[in-house]
Design an enzyme around this catalytic site. Structure first.
Site, mmCIF file in Angstrom:
data_model
loop_
_atom_site.group_PDB
_atom_site.id
_atom_site.type_symbol
_atom_site.label_atom_id
_atom_site.label_comp_id
_atom_site.label_asym_id
_atom_site.label_seq_id
_atom_site.Cartn_x
_atom_site.Cartn_y
_atom_site.Cartn_z
ATOM 1 N N TRP A 1 0.907 -1.542 0.113
ATOM 2 C CA TRP A 1 0.051 0.026 0.074
ATOM 3 C C TRP A 1 0.974 1.301 -0.018
ATOM 4 C CZ3 TRP A 1 -0.165 3.686 3.837
ATOM 5 C CH2 TRP A 1 -1.113 4.847 3.735
ATOM 6 N N GLU B 1 -3.092 -2.903 -2.477
ATOM 7 C CA GLU B 1 -4.330 -2.267 -1.594
ATOM 8 C C GLU B 1 -4.496 -0.845 -2.095
ATOM 9 O OE1 GLU B 1 -3.287 -1.818 2.638
ATOM 10 O OE2 GLU B 1 -5.441 -1.185 3.014
ATOM 11 N N LYS C 1 -7.065 2.900 -2.048
ATOM 12 C CA LYS C 1 -7.966 3.425 -0.824
ATOM 13 C C LYS C 1 -8.703 4.646 -1.582
ATOM 14 C CE LYS C 1 -6.336 5.966 2.634
ATOM 15 N NZ LYS C 1 -5.417 6.062 3.819
ATOM 16 N N ASP D 1 -9.262 -3.350 1.908
ATOM 17 C CA ASP D 1 -9.651 -2.635 3.323
ATOM 18 C C ASP D 1 -11.057 -2.291 3.629
ATOM 19 O OD1 ASP D 1 -9.414 -0.456 5.563
ATOM 20 O OD2 ASP D 1 -7.353 -1.061 5.565
ATOM 21 N N HIS E 1 -11.721 1.574 3.113
ATOM 22 C CA HIS E 1 -11.182 2.345 1.965
ATOM 23 C C HIS E 1 -12.077 2.371 0.805
ATOM 24 C CE1 HIS E 1 -6.632 1.432 2.947
ATOM 25 N NE2 HIS E 1 -7.334 2.100 3.873
ATOM 26 N N HIS F 1 -8.176 -6.418 5.015
ATOM 27 C CA HIS F 1 -7.771 -5.555 6.123
ATOM 28 C C HIS F 1 -9.035 -5.066 6.860
ATOM 29 C CE1 HIS F 1 -3.545 -3.896 5.116
ATOM 30 N NE2 HIS F 1 -3.601 -5.117 5.325
ATOM 31 N N ASP G 1 -11.903 6.934 6.905
ATOM 32 C CA ASP G 1 -10.986 5.531 7.069
ATOM 33 C C ASP G 1 -10.412 5.897 8.410
ATOM 34 O OD1 ASP G 1 -9.349 3.467 6.791
ATOM 35 O OD2 ASP G 1 -7.832 4.629 5.569
ATOM 36 N N ASP H 1 -10.001 3.697 11.178
ATOM 37 C CA ASP H 1 -9.296 2.627 11.735
ATOM 38 C C ASP H 1 -9.676 2.421 13.181
ATOM 39 O OD1 ASP H 1 -7.415 1.417 9.499
ATOM 40 O OD2 ASP H 1 -6.943 3.662 9.254
ATOM 41 N N ASP I 1 -6.524 -4.194 10.414
ATOM 42 C CA ASP I 1 -5.992 -3.213 10.033
ATOM 43 C C ASP I 1 -6.635 -1.870 10.687
ATOM 44 O OD1 ASP I 1 -4.331 -0.999 9.500
ATOM 45 O OD2 ASP I 1 -4.945 -1.096 7.335
HETATM 46 C C1 RNT Z 1 -3.563 2.792 4.951
HETATM 47 C C2 RNT Z 1 -3.836 1.375 4.763
HETATM 48 C C3 RNT Z 1 -2.708 0.558 5.155
HETATM 49 C C4 RNT Z 1 -2.068 1.079 6.508
HETATM 50 C C5 RNT Z 1 -0.780 -0.052 7.008
HETATM 51 C C6 RNT Z 1 -0.447 0.470 8.344
HETATM 52 O O1 RNT Z 1 -5.021 3.444 4.774
HETATM 53 O O2 RNT Z 1 -4.919 0.716 5.254
HETATM 54 O O3 RNT Z 1 -2.884 -0.598 5.065
HETATM 55 O O4 RNT Z 1 -3.122 0.996 7.423
HETATM 56 O O5 RNT Z 1 -0.226 -0.338 6.275
HETATM 57 ZN ZN ZN Z 2 -5.119 -1.338 5.136
#
Ligand code: RNT
Ligand code: ZN
Length: 416
Positions: free
Chosen positions: A185, A224, A226, A257, A260, A284, A292, A294, A324
């Protein structure tokens, strides 16, 4: 919780499920084989051991709860502590910045498998397999563009980094006798209206071609996308369309993810489409709150939908499940335990679905029956199976882990 009570509840649940044609013992065996790749970066807010610099690349860990892991020893101890409250065998997902650099500064284009030697040993000793990630953020050369930077010297630096990361992942995979999944990513994008959108994407495509030129047997690449990062709101080079196109053409794994995509987009719905065109998927699993963000993964509807889809697509062996999220506002070990157990609970509920019957109803055009059974399934006693699964795995049942984590906080993390 009393063992007797857990067994009693399980027996009743097993009988109810059996009446639906589901063997709960078999389901527990299936769940036992589902390994979640736990992300190392929840333990220290994505800091790593390369330098004390701040987190960049459009991602952010908010909160300042005390007790974060400050070094490799603490990080490893915290991960093992968390794992001890989670049933089953799981994997550890490392980022390149978590290398064992022996107190020296090792730049990203210099990293080698030797920097992960102690991790490989530690993982083997603790029965964990490793996954890996290249790290394009939190570095002086990160800027807004890494692999798609028009400056060839910067681009080459990141190409070299990512190639080296693949070699590290290959070594990890070889040593553990199981492919290491390496995620790529990059944050590349721009804050404001961008007119040369094609240019950066063409550069990223070319960089990826160089990176993937070497074929490996013991690692698998996943890519990955986003929607946007903080400070990079207007344009993301590695968009969903970009990586789907690239992944389909080059037969790479696609990483989904769950934070994303656009807020009303169903990530679950992507599973069946992608699996017809790419070999495997990496997840993820996260919890986006309005963006996003997290947040810690929980057993919410989007996550249940996603895991249902994996099972409904008969794709348990083609979808790798990683987590993630990075929440710095609560006990970080607790965050691991909540999120990993939540992912497992979602998987358990998916495995307990009366799929044969539902498929039959659907094939017969019995829409009412399908919807009714889906609704009834929600109230089935899956939690009794979960408790039994925890008991069998010798980990805390129900909320028992709260007190355990409080104790570790009082004895260890609060003293940091
Ligand atoms: C970021 C991505 C990625 C990170 C990690 C730390 O938006 O989701 O995967 O969160 O690599
Ligand atoms: Zn991620």
């Amino acid at each position: 919780m009393k063992e007797e009570l857990i067994k009693k509840a399980y027996d009743i649940a097993a009988e109810r499920y059996a009446a639906m044609g589901i063997d709960t013992n078999k389901v527990m065996d299936q769940l036992q084989n589902v390994s979640i790749s736990m992300h190392c970066w929840q333990a220290d807010d994505v800091t790593g051991f390369e330098s004390a610099g701040s987190l960049t690349g459009g991602i952010q860990a908010t909160g300042n709860y005390p007790g974060k892991a400050r070094n490799m020893e603490e990080l490893r101890a915290d991960i093992l502590k968390a794992a001890s409250y989670i049933p089953g065998k799981h994997r550890l997902n490392l980022h390149e910045i978590y290398g064992d650099f022996g107190g020296k500064f090792v730049d990203r284009d210099q990293v080698e498998p030797a920097h992960f030697e102690s991790w490989m040993q530690w993982a083997a000793e603790n029965g964990m397999k490793l996954d890996f990630n290249s790290t394009s953020f939190s570095h002086a050369k990160s800027g807004d563009l890494s692999l798609s930077n028009p400056d060839k010297s910067i681009r080459d630096f990141w190409i070299e980094h990512t190639k080296r990361c693949r070699a590290i992942a290959e070594e990890m995979g070889k040593r553990q006798g199981d492919p290491c999944i390496m995620n790529l990513w990059v944050h590349d994008g721009s804050k404001d209206i961008t007119v040369n959108r094609m240019k950066y994407r063409a550069l990223l495509k070319d960089s990826l071609d160089q990176i993937f030129a070497t074929d490996y047997k013991n690692m698998k690449d996943c890519i990955e996308s986003k929607v946007f990062g903080i400070g990079l709101e207007s344009y993301t080079v590695g968009s969903n369309d970009f990586y789907i196109g690239y992944g389909v053409q080059r037969q790479k794994l696609i990483t989904l993810d769950t934070g994303h995509f656009h807020p009303t987009e169903s990530v679950a719905d992507k599973v069946s489409s992608l699996l017809l065109f790419v070999p495997e998927l990496m997840l993820h699993v996260s919890r986006p709150v309005r963006w996003d963000s997290d947040h810690v993964t929980i057993m919410d509807d989007p996550t249940l939908d996603l895991f249902n889809e994996i099972v409904r697509c008969d794709a348990l062996d083609r979808v790798h499940i990683g987590l993630d999220y990075f929440d710095a506002s609560i006990n970080r070990i607790g965050a691991y335990v909540i999120g990993t157990r939540a992912a497992q609970k979602c998987m358990l509920r998916a495995l307990l679905e009366p799929l044969a019957q539902l498929r039959q109803y659907e094939a017969n055009g019995q829409g009412f029956q399908r919807l009714a059974l889906l609704e009834e399934t929600k109230a089935m006693p899956w939690n009794a199976v979960w408790d039994m699964f925890c008991l069998k795995n010798n980990v805390p049942v129900g909320d028992e882990f709260i007190g355990e984590i409080e104790k570790y906080e009082a004895d260890v993390t609060s003293k940091r």
